[in-house]
Design an enzyme around this catalytic site. Sequence first.
Site, PDB file in Angstrom:
ATOM      1  CG  HIS A   1      16.408  17.292 -13.955  1.00  0.00           C
ATOM      2  ND1 HIS A   1      16.199  18.788 -13.959  1.00  0.00           N
ATOM      3  CD2 HIS A   1      15.922  16.864 -12.690  1.00  0.00           C
ATOM      4  CE1 HIS A   1      15.555  19.188 -13.135  1.00  0.00           C
ATOM      5  NE2 HIS A   1      15.220  18.026 -12.389  1.00  0.00           N
TER       6      HIS A   1
ATOM      7  NE  ARG B   1      11.430  22.821 -14.521  1.00  0.00           N
ATOM      8  CZ  ARG B   1      11.301  21.509 -14.658  1.00  0.00           C
ATOM      9  NH1 ARG B   1      10.420  21.093 -15.475  1.00  0.00           N
ATOM     10  NH2 ARG B   1      12.044  20.404 -14.192  1.00  0.00           N
TER      11      ARG B   1
END
Lengths: 647, 249
Positions: free
Chosen positions: A260, A276
């Site tokens: 990740h 994000r």
Amino acid sequence: MRSGLISTDVLVIGGGLAGERCAIEAAAAGHDVMILSLVPPRRSHSCAAQGGMQAALANCVKAEGDNTTLHFLDTVRGSDWGADQEVARIFAEEAPVAVRELAHFGVPWTRVRGGKNSYVIKGERVEIEERLENDGLIMHRDFGGTAKWRACYAAAATGHAALYAVDSEVVRLGITVRDRTEAVELIHDGSRCWGAVGRCLRTGSHFAVLAKATVLATGGYGRIYGQYTTNATINEGMGAVIAMNTGIVPLGNMEAVQFHPTALAPSNILITEGSRGDGGYLLDKNLHRFMVDAEPEKQELASRDVVSRHMKQHMRDGKGVETPYGPHLWLDLRHLGEQHLTTKLREVFDICRDFVGLNPAHDLIPVQPTQHYSMGGVRVNKDGQAYGMAGLFVAGEASCWDMHGFNRLGGNSLAETVVAGRIVGQMAAAFADAASLDVEASIALHALKRADARVSAWLERSGSGPNIYDIRNAMGETMMSKVGIFRTGDELVQAVDEISALLADCDKAVLRSKVPGMNPELTFALRLKGMLRLALVTAKGALLRTESRGAHYRSDYPLRDDAEWLNRTLVRWAAEGREPTFSYEPVGEIDLPPGHRGYGSDERIEMRQSIEQYNSDAYQQQADHGRLATKDAPGSRMRRGDWRAQA
Amino acid sequence: MTGNGSGASRRLRFEIFRYNPEDAKSVPHMQTFELDEAPYMSLYIALNQIRETQDPSLQFDFACRSAICGSCGMMVNGRPALGCRTLTSDLPELIRLHPLPVFKLIGDLSVDTGTWFRQMVEKSEAWIHSKQAFDPEAQEERMDDELAQAIYEGDRCIECGCCIASCGAANLNADFTGPAGLNRMARFMMDPRDSRADADWFEVVSNSDGVFGCIGMMACHDVCPKELPLLEVYAYLRRKVLTTKISGL
């Protein structure tokens, strides 16, 4: 040692979302169901899923035009064509139902607010007028690798909200849960599974559960990466271990390990991709937004494998922020504003405050890519039935179903838990319907005896052997440094040698504590060999796969090779076996032909065969590799060619 | 709850409650360990270091180590807290750790919260009492986002047990629903998907095991790691009970 023998219709091993959703299905069908769980079910790692659950409901403006075919396409592209496309299709079609069912169970999904809304999209703040007629429907947020906003969410605690709702149903249905219990061995006769041996983590005693159908839903194996994982301490892959120990059931694609992009440095606690998705930036030490250069189209929202590689490369190029714990990059959420951060990303706000003393409304967040998800797992057919072992079903991260192939899209695994839970639960219930507990009790007693013997062996060994925690730490260092984001043949050979040496050490290791009861050192020692065996097949699978696909990136073989490697790795290794055996099966029938993902590299080695040739014996080859017959014919839900209207 | 602990060079002393009920020879006592403090050191890191380098028999519970699973509630210098998000830099050099009271002891710092919370959920029927069966063909029922946020606020409880341990009433009355239980009830009372009317809740909420069993010390509100607005929750419940009773006159 106290032992016991009990029976049930359906035994579910694992109390996370996938296991509990299976259990609900079986209990609703009238079966007696028992769940074994390492922890109280609400503490399962599903609770840590933050950002969202992918389902093509198309409720907000940025989701307009979304449908299950687009979700299918994103999932296959995300997988780098490693997925079983029929399973990806089934998943995409069932996800909206599963998400709506969670609303019925009580999940407080964030809802569409009709009228003017302010979002940050690709670095710009934009005002979007949400349709008034969609007011109050389930809202979506953007995530990596998707064509539309599709992730349904409850702030940044989606997994927590889903798990509590599903566990409430488990309690409502009166399902028996034995928490603080570990399944340590499957009871089987070589082709049929009859339950499992459990170890009580309160007292240390073993007991056997005989069951008509058994479901493994034990999650991933991230802890073979030691501390270099976002995973909970309980994600040690023991479901995969006890399946592999049979020597009959294969594990699929163990080398497919997701890193990740945004784990908090240095503790490796997850910061959701939703940060994000909601408009967060990645910055380097010069505060430069390097992902815009690297991926002009998707920017920070390319798939996780692609973003993690760009980050790692950027740090290798000296653009990371150096610290005593190693380099990191920055996640910048400041422009989202405190109001957004304390509501839609509240859990991110809290984590930053509690673990590094930062306020993300004012401060940059130190992040680094870290092991996060296990695409690999126990190989099953589309009904969730394990290869080669009737009566054994697997769901969720523990399985290789296989909708994720070599890279999972964010939000797809949380959706998989409930989609697979519904389907596999039904299949396990149907299997139990047609079965009787016509089995000799001796088969369970032998398994119990073996479990007791393993404990005795640890307790009897004395002298000055290696320490189990040192072995675990060494395993984690080897896996992260040599079976990580960038891999090479030389390093993988070293990794295989190092893990092999640790396996030998494990057989000589000595416990320092022999207290009665669960004995935490003994409890971990009993898992260590299995974890090392998973680490070895992961490293060896990565060594053998001489191409780059999704999260498996070989610097010495940087291209995806559809001529040689458009397949799935299978590995079998009996508990008493000396070496693992690798074989390869077709990924399944192909509908969407291999091509460019829309992000990452556009170079690859093309298939030599035609799609028709590849498909002609794909299912037969899978059957030869142990795939059991499915309820409906393989390929029956493919909807071949439907994607053409969307592509 | 800040403190990055940078520049830490303290020698920490831990006094930890020890008792293994599975060991006939074990007697409850406090045991002392010493550790060098490190930057960003949490009790998760410290306790694992103690177990791995000093006493491998030490029992405690951690799972997510990111303050979301609720496994690691413990008494830290007399105050209930999550071990994983308690940084040693926020504590004095002497750190006393006890298991949470109220819950059954499993061993050392490990307690059985799972059984306690399951019975709480059963007793308060803390699940959606649906008006109708789920229709897989239908679009989801609409909900105003403000209401969804309000329900989510109550849903954020992680059942760590810190509030229960801190609660004078829960420590004295084993049948008291406790802060987490009352919060759970309020969460379902405000959820329009739940078919129970206010009058249905009256019996469970209004007696001395319910909201009127609270003696108002509000330690729960102070110790809750998720900062749930428990003061407002009880006010909501009391208001609901009173309006139910008045409208029934």
